[in-house]
Design an enzyme around this catalytic site. Structure first.
Site, PDB file in Angstrom:
ATOM      1  N   ARG A  99       0.855  -1.196   0.000  1.00 58.82           N
ATOM      2  CA  ARG A  99       0.000   0.000   0.000  1.00 58.82           C
ATOM      3  C   ARG A  99       0.882   1.234   0.000  1.00 58.82           C
ATOM      4  NH1 ARG A  99      -5.176  -0.314   1.905  1.00 58.82           N
ATOM      5  NH2 ARG A  99      -5.390   1.677   0.831  1.00 58.82           N
ATOM      6  N   GLN A 206     -16.922   1.277   3.206  1.00 58.95           N
ATOM      7  CA  GLN A 206     -16.403   1.076   4.561  1.00 58.95           C
ATOM      8  C   GLN A 206     -17.325   1.671   5.618  1.00 58.95           C
ATOM      9  OE1 GLN A 206     -14.644   2.363   1.989  1.00 58.95           O
ATOM     10  NE2 GLN A 206     -12.491   1.756   2.042  1.00 58.95           N
ATOM     11  N   ASP A 247      -4.998   8.956   6.249  1.00 58.56           N
ATOM     12  CA  ASP A 247      -3.936   8.035   5.874  1.00 58.56           C
ATOM     13  C   ASP A 247      -2.583   8.725   5.791  1.00 58.56           C
ATOM     14  OD1 ASP A 247      -4.893   5.106   4.713  1.00 58.56           O
ATOM     15  OD2 ASP A 247      -6.486   6.597   4.794  1.00 58.56           O
TER      16      ASP A 247
END
Length: 358
Positions: A99, A206, A247
């Site tokens: 990622r 999500q 993030d």
């Protein structure tokens, strides 16, 4: 307000079964219909779990990577420190490719490498045990961090408020409590009576599959809305604050989070609603100057066209643009809440001060 605390049973999404050389990962792609823990032993399966969002949430990704790097190193047949280091770097490099956006992945892997280097000169068994201890500390530290973020964020909120959140930054995305959901859990314990509006968070849902599920499991008053309903609930006065995770946070406060977050921030600005980013210091990247320097991952077309449907819901071979994240400009962010306090604009001045706090 009730002062009686109610302790919730928090769901752990990542656990180490050291005796069986296994990493237990709650497969979040199966929620809310199935609660299944993967028993992962091979590094390719750790990589796959991170890449395919079976484990997700920046802190949880870091925890999984740390445990994975430990298990990968533990399995090495090396006879010398140098040979072990070669195997360690190979596993670290492989896991780092899973990622590219989540800074916690690299933070955790680099922290494990620093510990590995500190153990030079010790027996290989001692080096491996040190890596286990470091991975455990990463998990335990995240639990402490999340609770602290929750306490600071709760100080910004009032009883009976409506709170909107996007994506999932809850207990299953971290070691415990979550980041953006931490003040909600702490407020629930203390009788704040929050009403939560959870964006479904297309295309991977999500918010619908994860946030709505875990809040409902904890007895929190939660209402699921489609992403394009955020404006009307704000206009109707149902939302008094927005809480999101992240993030990666750049030095100037620009914040990368799940796609759609920047749109929520724009709406909040329009309606005069405070927009709070909840971020552990490990997610703040002071080497990254602005959001323009953040790599945005592009994901598979089928997440939009067919993944959630019995039949494809888009024309065959239609062009698809599927960025996993967007960047919310710092000018739209009211405050960034860390475990060491609350940072306000100008963020290029306030964020470094967060690292200096004890």
């Amino acid at each position: 307000m009730e002062n009686n605390r109610t302790e919730f049973t928090m769901i752990q999404s990542v656990m180490l079964d050291d005796a069986n050389d296994t990493l237990l990962i709650l497969d979040q792609t199966l929620l809310p219909n199935e609660k299944v823990y993967l028993h992962v032993k091979e590094m390719k399966d750790v990589w796959d779990a991170i890449y395919k969002l079976k484990v997700r949430g920046a802190p949880a990704i870091g925890i999984a990577a740390a445990y994975g790097l430990y298990l990968g190193t533990k399995a090495s047949k090396a006879n010398t420190y140098q040979e072990l280091q070669k195997d360690f770097i190979e596993v670290k490099t492989y896991l780092a490719s899973s990622r590219p956006t989540a800074v916690n992945l690299f933070w955790a892997l680099n922290r494990m490498e620093n510990r590995f280097l500190q153990e030079a000169g010790k027996t290989l068994a001692a080096v491996k045990e040190a890596l286990r201890q470091e991975a455990e500390e990463i998990r335990e530290e995240d639990e402490r961090v999340c609770e602290s973020i929750g306490k600071h964020a709760l100080s910004l909120l009032k009883e009976n408020w409506g709170i909107l959140t996007h994506c999932n930054a809850g207990t299953i995305a971290t070691a415990k409590y979550g980041t953006a959901l931490a003040p909600i859990y702490l407020g629930q314990e203390q009788g704040y009576n929050f009403k939560i509006y959870a964006d479904e968070t297309r295309p991977l849902l999500q918010g619908a599959r994860l946030t709505a599920w875990e809040l409902k499991e904890a007895g929190v008053d939660v209402t699921l809305i489609c992403d394009n309903m955020s404006s009307i609930v704000m206009k109707e006065g149902k939302v008094q604050a927005v809480l999101v995770g992240c993030d990666r946070v750049a030095a100037n406060g620009d914040t990368a989070n799940k796609i759609g977050t920047s749109g929520v921030a724009i709406l909040a600005k329009h309606y005069g609603i405070p927009f709070y980013v909840c971020s552990p210091l490990s997610t703040i990247d002071l080497e990254c100057k602005t959001g323009d320097d953040i790599h945005i991952e592009l994901r598979a077309d089928e997440e939009i066209t067919s993944q959630w449907y019995e039949k494809p819901m888009a024309p065959k071979d239609v062009q698809v643009y599927n960025p996993a994240f967007d960047v919310t400009d710092h000018s739209l962010i009211t405050a960034i809440v860390t475990q060491n306090g609350i940072a306000y604009a100008p963020f290029d001045e306030s964020l470094p001060k967060m690292f200096a706090q004890k």
